[in-house]
Design a protein around this motif. Structure first.
Motif, PDB file in Angstrom:
ATOM      1  N   LEU A 294       0.636  -1.027  -0.101  1.00 22.02           N
ATOM      2  CA  LEU A 294      -0.133  -0.003   0.156  1.00 22.02           C
ATOM      3  C   LEU A 294       1.048   1.218  -0.042  1.00 22.02           C
ATOM      4  N   SER A 295       0.150   2.450  -0.422  1.00 17.42           N
ATOM      5  CA  SER A 295       0.997   3.687  -0.250  1.00 17.42           C
ATOM      6  C   SER A 295       1.135   4.043   1.156  1.00 17.42           C
ATOM      7  N   PRO A 296       2.297   4.702   1.299  1.00 16.77           N
ATOM      8  CA  PRO A 296       2.511   5.374   2.637  1.00 16.77           C
ATOM      9  C   PRO A 296       1.274   5.730   3.298  1.00 16.77           C
ATOM     10  N   HIS A 297       0.664   6.673   2.540  1.00 15.99           N
ATOM     11  CA  HIS A 297      -0.881   7.122   3.012  1.00 15.99           C
ATOM     12  C   HIS A 297      -1.697   6.256   3.505  1.00 15.99           C
TER      13      HIS A 297
ATOM     14  N   ARG B  98      -1.307   3.197   4.263  1.00 13.52           N
ATOM     15  CA  ARG B  98      -0.688   2.340   5.392  1.00 13.52           C
ATOM     16  C   ARG B  98      -0.804   3.096   6.549  1.00 13.52           C
ATOM     17  N   ALA B  99      -0.849   4.299   6.817  1.00 17.01           N
ATOM     18  CA  ALA B  99      -0.954   5.299   7.839  1.00 17.01           C
ATOM     19  C   ALA B  99      -2.480   5.168   8.288  1.00 17.01           C
ATOM     20  N   ARG B 100      -3.346   5.442   7.187  1.00 20.62           N
ATOM     21  CA  ARG B 100      -4.779   5.309   7.359  1.00 20.62           C
ATOM     22  C   ARG B 100      -5.168   4.129   8.148  1.00 20.62           C
ATOM     23  N   LEU B 101      -4.385   3.003   7.705  1.00 18.64           N
ATOM     24  CA  LEU B 101      -4.964   1.613   8.027  1.00 18.64           C
ATOM     25  C   LEU B 101      -4.311   1.503   9.512  1.00 18.64           C
ATOM     26  N   ALA B 102      -3.110   2.076   9.851  1.00 22.14           N
ATOM     27  CA  ALA B 102      -2.782   2.028  11.120  1.00 22.14           C
ATOM     28  C   ALA B 102      -3.385   2.688  12.176  1.00 22.14           C
ATOM     29  N   SER B 103      -3.926   3.886  11.750  1.00 21.10           N
ATOM     30  CA  SER B 103      -4.604   4.857  12.489  1.00 21.10           C
ATOM     31  C   SER B 103      -6.321   4.015  12.801  1.00 21.10           C
ATOM     32  N   ALA B 104      -6.742   3.484  11.859  1.00 17.10           N
ATOM     33  CA  ALA B 104      -7.944   2.771  12.041  1.00 17.10           C
ATOM     34  C   ALA B 104      -7.817   1.648  13.030  1.00 17.10           C
ATOM     35  N   ALA B 105      -6.749   0.978  12.855  1.00 15.76           N
ATOM     36  CA  ALA B 105      -6.573  -0.156  13.821  1.00 15.76           C
ATOM     37  C   ALA B 105      -6.258   0.279  15.258  1.00 15.76           C
ATOM     38  N   ALA B 106      -5.561   1.443  15.553  1.00 15.26           N
ATOM     39  CA  ALA B 106      -5.252   1.981  16.870  1.00 15.26           C
ATOM     40  C   ALA B 106      -6.393   2.479  17.532  1.00 15.26           C
ATOM     41  N   ILE B 107      -7.158   3.307  16.501  1.00 14.13           N
ATOM     42  CA  ILE B 107      -8.552   3.636  17.299  1.00 14.13           C
ATOM     43  C   ILE B 107      -9.299   2.705  17.597  1.00 14.13           C
ATOM     44  N   LEU B 108      -9.464   1.571  16.969  1.00 13.59           N
ATOM     45  CA  LEU B 108     -10.475   0.341  17.149  1.00 13.59           C
ATOM     46  C   LEU B 108      -9.892  -0.224  18.482  1.00 13.59           C
ATOM     47  N   LYS B 109      -8.430  -0.404  18.564  1.00 11.14           N
ATOM     48  CA  LYS B 109      -7.869  -0.868  20.011  1.00 11.14           C
ATOM     49  C   LYS B 109      -7.980  -0.131  21.222  1.00 11.14           C
ATOM     50  N   GLN B 110      -8.296   1.102  20.888  1.00  9.93           N
ATOM     51  CA  GLN B 110      -8.500   2.134  22.153  1.00  9.93           C
ATOM     52  C   GLN B 110      -9.719   1.766  22.343  1.00  9.93           C
ATOM     53  N   ILE B 111     -10.809   1.791  21.489  1.00 14.59           N
ATOM     54  CA  ILE B 111     -12.053   1.630  21.828  1.00 14.59           C
ATOM     55  C   ILE B 111     -12.703   0.044  22.515  1.00 14.59           C
ATOM     56  N   HIS B 112     -11.602  -0.725  21.980  1.00 17.49           N
ATOM     57  CA  HIS B 112     -11.887  -2.157  22.781  1.00 17.49           C
ATOM     58  C   HIS B 112     -11.431  -2.152  23.933  1.00 17.49           C
ATOM     59  N   GLU B 113     -10.248  -1.433  24.213  1.00 17.06           N
ATOM     60  CA  GLU B 113      -9.683  -1.438  25.954  1.00 17.06           C
ATOM     61  C   GLU B 113     -10.629  -0.915  26.474  1.00 17.06           C
ATOM     62  N   ALA B 114     -11.262   0.389  26.131  1.00 16.67           N
ATOM     63  CA  ALA B 114     -12.225   1.203  26.912  1.00 16.67           C
ATOM     64  C   ALA B 114     -13.539   0.368  27.251  1.00 16.67           C
ATOM     65  N   LEU B 115     -13.767  -0.540  26.177  1.00 15.75           N
ATOM     66  CA  LEU B 115     -15.120  -1.272  26.530  1.00 15.75           C
ATOM     67  C   LEU B 115     -14.629  -2.411  27.587  1.00 15.75           C
TER      68      LEU B 115
END
Length: 67
Positions: free
Chosen positions: A39-42, A44-61
């Motif tokens: 994937l393009s760097p952009h 890949r960054a979007r994918l990593a950002s989405a995964a990080a946000i989902l992980k934070q939500i999962h941890e909060a739940l």
């Protein structure tokens, strides 16, 4: 587990905290895409950002469910 995910995704309201956590965990797993290095760097960054946000939500739940 996939059958549970499909049944739960059709009912967008009324999900319990554990069900929300399961859905988030499933979404995080789906973001682990083979060949993401191509994937393009952009993108890949979007994918990593989405995964990080989902992980934070999962941890909060999980934290909320433990209370």
């Amino acid at each position: 587990m996939r059958r549970t995910m499909k049944a739960n995704t059709s009912a967008s309201s009324g999900l319990s905290l554990p069900q929300c956590g399961e859905l988030l965990h499933y979404a995080i797993d789906r973001l682990s895409i083979e060949g993401a290095d191509s994937l393009s760097p952009h993108d890949r960054a979007r994918l990593a950002s989405a995964a990080a946000i989902l992980k934070q939500i999962h941890e909060a739940l999980e934290e909320h469910a433990a209370r």
